[in-house]
Enzyme design. Structure first.
Site, short mmCIF file in Angstrom:
data_model
loop_
_atom_site.label_atom_id
_atom_site.label_comp_id
_atom_site.label_asym_id
_atom_site.label_seq_id
_atom_site.Cartn_x
_atom_site.Cartn_y
_atom_site.Cartn_z
N SER A 114 0.85 -1.18 0.00
CA SER A 114 0.00 0.00 0.00
C SER A 114 0.90 1.25 0.00
CB SER A 114 -0.96 -0.03 1.19
OG SER A 114 -1.96 0.94 1.06
N ASP A 172 -13.87 -21.88 -8.85
CA ASP A 172 -13.33 -21.87 -7.49
C ASP A 172 -13.77 -20.64 -6.70
OD1 ASP A 172 -11.93 -20.00 -8.92
OD2 ASP A 172 -9.93 -20.66 -8.32
N ASP A 224 -8.61 -5.98 -5.04
CA ASP A 224 -8.27 -4.90 -4.11
C ASP A 224 -9.44 -3.93 -4.01
OD1 ASP A 224 -7.14 -2.58 -2.84
OD2 ASP A 224 -5.16 -3.25 -3.46
N HIS A 228 -6.92 -6.03 -0.63
CA HIS A 228 -5.86 -5.05 -0.44
C HIS A 228 -4.78 -5.59 0.49
CE1 HIS A 228 -3.92 -1.21 -0.45
NE2 HIS A 228 -4.01 -1.10 0.87
#
Length: 567
Positions: free
Chosen positions: A235, A309, A451, A490
């Protein structure tokens, strides 16, 4: 302002000109300051065995030019460093460290080797911690760890992890205190002007100062320099790593940048877009409806990679239309409306100008709406505070701004002002990494396709521009590789398999010249290889589809049809 800015002609006006705000020249001055660090001469402790080999095999223990006389931990307080005060240095041999109040994590960190804890402050108020494992636990390497959000605190948890791995390590609060100046409030002075010293410290200066001073302290303590230096962050920490590669290319041998907060002036305003869409359409969509949309999108696009999946492998190939849900009832008993569908389309598409022109990317199908499009109920939203703080403090300079008053025309103006005003300072999107490559640096970037905070296509955009500047795909992959992680949120989490120790892949690449052809990713039910972009993992139709061994990396050319890339 400190001498780092002394060449700017408008110093008295707090760097009011755009040219003065450019921190490019910081690299030259700070490198000079780093070279002035004083440390005396002597012998060194031997590093322990390591899965990556003993650094002494490459001259670690025998290079007298890198050796000085070791100091005791307590004696480090007398070390003189430019614009720096070492405020404390003491040995912690308890195996436990309790972070100060207000830190994250709040609880005690346990299982730590004995270490020398050094605290220091670089003017005006960049606080740094350096943790040095006592011999023989040091592995001969240095690992700096990044921060998150607007930072404002030491990353104690990451320091502990690096220390447990045998690394000398360091972290910085980036020049302001999150408890005293929460969120983005550090960006304004008491008189309501942009605080350029703090902004530049946060954007780039603090990371480099931490690196220079930590290396000087390390050398003074061990009596020799680290054989290898690494950056590890996600990040904001990922952005910090790329800032180092771009501005200070000789600071690190290897960098791991996860979900990097690069393109900051573009993506931070774009984080406000989902709330603006709901505000202007008078439709604050419930999280139950958003969850129903994502469930339908996953059901429609999950099998596009040949494996069902619960994960959308490449959202660029997913063309699910939320309009197909209009009139249906969610598990919460709510009816999905045409306006709800319009909201979702706009959020997925991303910010657009008055004529529909592309501004930035949006959330991907399958990514949680709860971060950027969170809502109290159908009557109000909960904006992501990093985005509203950016508008409030950095763009409007108005701490009392009410986000409910925002309009589309205002947003477009703010977006362009953000790019014009702050790209040179914190954009961190320069694709020219020739100096970093020439230094021998290696870079791994990874980003989760799901994210919910930082738009993954912004990272792809940067990497593709990197390829253009650095001589093409093959040439770029000789020193830098991007790995996209399907279904991962994230910096981790999400329905998809998460990367397993990508930092070790950086170390292996640097020290053994073994470029990673894949990164292993796992969760409780499956494993997958993550492939270097633009390749993607595809099932071989043999063996278990839950086992990474049964996948190969292949190009997926149809992903280039993405409408976002054409805007």
């Amino acid at each position: 302002m400190y001498k780092v800015h002394s060449w700017c002609p408008k110093l008295a006006s707090a760097l009011s000109s755009a040219r003065c705000r450019r921190p490019v020249a910081l690299a030259l001055v700070l490198a000079l300051l780093g070279s002035l660090a004083l440390a005396p001469a002597g012998a060194a402790a031997a590093p322990p065995n390591s899965p990556f080999g003993d650094p002494r095999a490459s001259g670690f223990d025998g290079d007298s030019s890198g050796q000085t006389r070791p100091r005791s931990c307590e004696n480090l307080t007398s070390l003189r460093l430019p614009e720096t005060a070492i405020t404390s240095a003491s040995v912690n041999s308890t195996g436990t460290f309790q972070p100060p109040p207000g830190s994250f994590p709040a609880g005690p960190l346990t299982g730590l080797p004995a270490f020398c804890r050094v605290t220091l402050t670089v003017q005006p108020q960049i606080n740094i911690e350096v943790w040095l494992p006592l011999a023989p636990k040091w592995n001969g390497r240095f690992q700096a760890v990044g921060g998150g959000g607007y930072a404002g605190s030491i990353s104690f948890g990451a320091l502990a992890t690096a220390l447990q791995g045998g690394y000398a390590t360091a972290s910085t609060d980036t020049g302001h205190s999150a408890t005293q100046q929460p969120g983005g409030s550090f960006g304004l002075t008491a008189s309501g002007q942009l605080n350029w010293q703090f902004i530049i410290d946060f954007a780039s200066r603090s990371e480099h100062e931490m690196t220079v001073q930590a290396k000087a302290i390390l050398e003074a303590f061990y009596g020799q320099t680290a054989r290898y230096s690494y950056w590890n962050g996600c990040s904001t920490g990922g952005r910090q790593g790329l800032m180092e590669a771009q501005r200070f290319p000789e600071d690190y041998d290897g960098i791991l940048a996860g979900a990097p907060a690069i393109n900051w002036p573009e993506f931070i305003p774009a984080e406000f877009w989902p709330q603006l869409v709901m505000l202007q359409k008078h439709d604050f969509v419930s999280q139950c409806k958003f969850n129903a949309v994502n469930a339908a999108a996953v059901a429609a696009c999950d099998g596009l990679d040949g494996v069902v999946d619960g994960v959308i492998d490449d959202p660029r190939l997913c063309h699910f239309d939320p309009g197909s849900l209009v009139g249906t009832t969610t598990p919460c008993g709510e009816t999905f409306t045409a306006t709800d569908a319009d909201v979702v389309r706009a959020i997925w598409q991303g910010p657009r100008g008055p004529n529909g022109e592309f501004l930035w990317y949006g959330l991907e199908p399958g990514a949680s709406f709860a971060g950027l499009a969170n809502t109290v109920d159908s009557s109000d939203g909960i904006p992501f505070p990093i985005a509203t703080d950016w508008i409030k403090y950095f763009l409007l300079r108005n701490p009392s701004w009410d986000w409910h008053t925002a309009t589309y025309p205002q947003f477009v103006q703010w977006f362009h002002e953000s790019v014009a005003e702050f790209s040179d300072v914190i954009g961190t999107n320069d694709p020219n990494l020739w100096a970093f490559r020439g230094h021998g640096g290696k870079l791994i970037i990874w980003h989760g396709w799901a994210d919910q905070l930082i738009f993954p296509r912004g990272t792809i955009n940067y990497y593709e521009r990197l390829e253009q500047v650095m001589g093409g795909e093959r040439s770029t992959q000789e020193f830098a590789r991007l790995f996209m992680a399907p279904g991962v949120g994230h910096c981790g989490g999400g329905a998809g398999p998460n990367p397993v120790d990508p930092f070790s892949a950086v170390v292996n690449w640097v020290e053994h010249h073994q470029a990673p052809d894949t990164l292993l990713a796992t969760n409780a039910v499956e494993s997958r290889p993550l492939c270097p972009y633009p390749l993607e993992a595809r099932y071989t139709d043999q063996g278990s589809a839950m086992d990474a061994a049964n996948f190969v990396c292949r190009p997926v050319s149809s992903a280039s049809d993405d409408k976002h890339d054409k805007d």
